[in-house]
Each structure stands twice: as structure tokens, then as C-alpha cells.
Scaffold this motif. Structure first.
Motif, PDB file in Angstrom:
ATOM      1  N   CYS A 171    -105.574   7.825  31.578  1.00  0.00           N
ATOM      2  CA  CYS A 171    -104.951   6.572  32.244  1.00  0.00           C
ATOM      3  C   CYS A 171    -105.103   5.587  31.006  1.00  0.00           C
ATOM      4  O   CYS A 171    -104.237   4.680  30.746  1.00  0.00           O
ATOM      5  N   CYS A 172    -106.124   5.497  30.218  1.00  0.00           N
ATOM      6  CA  CYS A 172    -106.366   4.694  29.102  1.00  0.00           C
ATOM      7  C   CYS A 172    -105.221   5.071  27.939  1.00  0.00           C
ATOM      8  O   CYS A 172    -104.630   4.209  27.266  1.00  0.00           O
ATOM      9  N   PHE A 173    -104.950   6.306  27.966  1.00  0.00           N
ATOM     10  CA  PHE A 173    -104.023   6.919  26.894  1.00  0.00           C
ATOM     11  C   PHE A 173    -102.986   6.447  27.503  1.00  0.00           C
ATOM     12  O   PHE A 173    -101.975   5.948  26.505  1.00  0.00           O
ATOM     13  N   ILE A 174    -102.290   6.548  28.646  1.00  0.00           N
ATOM     14  CA  ILE A 174    -101.094   6.137  29.271  1.00  0.00           C
ATOM     15  C   ILE A 174    -101.155   4.604  29.008  1.00  0.00           C
ATOM     16  O   ILE A 174     -99.962   4.017  28.495  1.00  0.00           O
ATOM     17  N   SER A 175    -101.872   3.645  29.167  1.00  0.00           N
ATOM     18  CA  SER A 175    -101.839   2.464  29.126  1.00  0.00           C
ATOM     19  C   SER A 175    -101.650   2.117  27.410  1.00  0.00           C
ATOM     20  O   SER A 175    -100.901   1.023  27.490  1.00  0.00           O
ATOM     21  N   LEU A 176    -102.147   2.928  26.568  1.00  0.00           N
ATOM     22  CA  LEU A 176    -101.763   2.517  25.218  1.00  0.00           C
ATOM     23  C   LEU A 176    -100.476   2.627  24.819  1.00  0.00           C
ATOM     24  O   LEU A 176     -99.756   1.812  24.115  1.00  0.00           O
ATOM     25  N   PHE A 177     -99.978   3.792  25.307  1.00  0.00           N
ATOM     26  CA  PHE A 177     -98.305   4.133  25.101  1.00  0.00           C
ATOM     27  C   PHE A 177     -97.295   3.616  25.872  1.00  0.00           C
ATOM     28  O   PHE A 177     -96.518   2.889  25.507  1.00  0.00           O
ATOM     29  N   GLY A 178     -97.860   3.562  27.374  1.00  0.00           N
ATOM     30  CA  GLY A 178     -96.912   3.130  28.138  1.00  0.00           C
ATOM     31  C   GLY A 178     -96.779   1.620  28.372  1.00  0.00           C
ATOM     32  O   GLY A 178     -95.982   0.936  28.913  1.00  0.00           O
ATOM     33  N   VAL A 179     -98.139   1.070  28.377  1.00  0.00           N
ATOM     34  CA  VAL A 179     -97.793  -0.371  28.697  1.00  0.00           C
ATOM     35  C   VAL A 179     -98.234  -1.328  27.386  1.00  0.00           C
ATOM     36  O   VAL A 179     -97.802  -2.382  27.520  1.00  0.00           O
TER      37      VAL A 179
END
Length: 190
Positions: A171-179
Motif C-alpha cells: 500500500c505504501c508502494f501504491i501510494s507512491l505511484f498511484g497517489v
């Protein structure tokens, strides 16, 4: 107070953090592909942490290019943010050493949330310090991506606690790219 020296301080601290990150990467125990493969989580976390540092630098570089003035509240708020940010190498190493345990993953997610909250506070203080700066208001009022990071990582913490601890890092990784990154790319393409 002018921002040039303050920006230089931020740049220097981030350079030191990145240096420590790379120095904390463990060495392979032998000279084989298997030994490198054993370090895959360490390298993944290093890459994520490097991206976090770069994005933080890019965010501040772009932000302070339009800031006209700062005061002691902004300086201290950014100082606190940089202090918390300086723990990134330690937290990265902690999670890399214990990748499948909940507590290190939880600390990593909590770290992300703390940085986001501090960035939101910094934004509010910057707007108060420089109220006549319309460009600053426009940029800082469109920070939906920062607010979206918190619930995303909380979902990861929930999943990590009950099912699979590395879900927090995911989720941290997704937040980096997705958010954080994708909305900036879309903003610049318009």
C-alpha cells in the motif's frame, strides 16, 4: 526570510539520507545469484525509499520555487519534518531485516502517514505565512493525493494485521505511484 539557504539545507539533508540508505544496503553473503536473490526485499525497500526521498526533494523544490517568504513557524515545521524524514534509512533497514513481521511493516506505514500529516501541516503554515501568494494557494489547495495516502495505508495496515503484513509495504508502494506520482504527471500533461 528568504528561502534560498533553507532550500540548500533541505537538499543537503536529503543527500545525506540517500547516502545513508545506500550504505545500509546489505552485501550478498556469497558471489552468487542466489545470494543476491535473498536480498530482494532489501533492494525493493531501498528503491521505494529512494523514490520517497526523490519525491520529497522534488515536492519541496517545486514548492519553494513559488514561495516568496517563510517565517520561523515554517522553518521549525520543516525542521521537524526533516527530523522525522531522517529516520527513513533506519526504518528501511528495520523492515528489510524483518519483512514478513507485522510490527516493522506497521512502523513503515505509520512513518508514511506521519510524513503526510507533517506535509499537510507545512502546507497550512506556508499559506498562512505568504497569504498574498496566489500561485502557492492554487498548488497547496490541490493536494488531494496527500489526503488519499492516509486511508490507503490504513487499509494496508488492516490487511497486514489480519492477513499478510507486507500488504502495508504494498500500500505504501501504491501510494507512491498511484497517489503521488501519477496525479503529478497528469497535472503537468494538462
Amino acid at each position: 526570510m528568504e528561502t534560498d539557504r533553507f532550500e540548500a539545507l533541505i537538499d543537503a539533508i536529503l543527500a545525506i539520507i540517500i547516502t545513508i540508505l545506500v550504505l545500509e544496503l546489505p552485501f550478498a553473503s556469497t558471489g552468487t545469484w542466489d545470494a543476491l536473490y535473498e536480498l530482494r526485499y532489501d533492494f525493493l525497500l531501498y528503491a521505494m525509499s529512494f523514490i520517497v526521498c526523490f519525491d520529497f526533494w522534488n515536492y519541496n523544490n517545486n514548492l519553494f520555487s513559488i514561495v516568496n517568504k517563510i517565517d520561523s513557524k515554517v522553518v521549525w515545521s520543516m525542521g521537524i519534518t526533516l527530523f522525522v524524514f531522517s529516520f527513513l534509512p533506519y526504518i528501511t533497514l528495520f523492515v528489510g531485516e524483518h519483512f514478513f513481521l507485522f510490527f516493522p511493516q506497521f512502523v513503515y506505514g505509520l512513518y508514511f502517514i506521519t510524513i503526510v500529516i507533517l506535509l499537510i501541516i507545512n502546507s497550512k503554515l506556508l499559506k498562512k505565512t505568504d497569504p498574498a501568494n496566489i500561485a502557492l494557494y492554487i498548488i497547496l489547495n490541490k493536494q488531494y493525493s496527500l489526503y488519499g495516502t492516509i486511508p490507503l495505508i490504513l487499509i494496508g495496515i488492516f490487511i497486514g494485521y489480519f492477513i499478510y503484513p507486507p500488504a502495508i509495504t504494498v500500500c505504501c508502494f501504491i501510494s507512491l505511484f498511484g497517489v503521488w506520482i501519477i496525479p503529478k504527471i497528469q497535472y503537468h500533461l494538462k
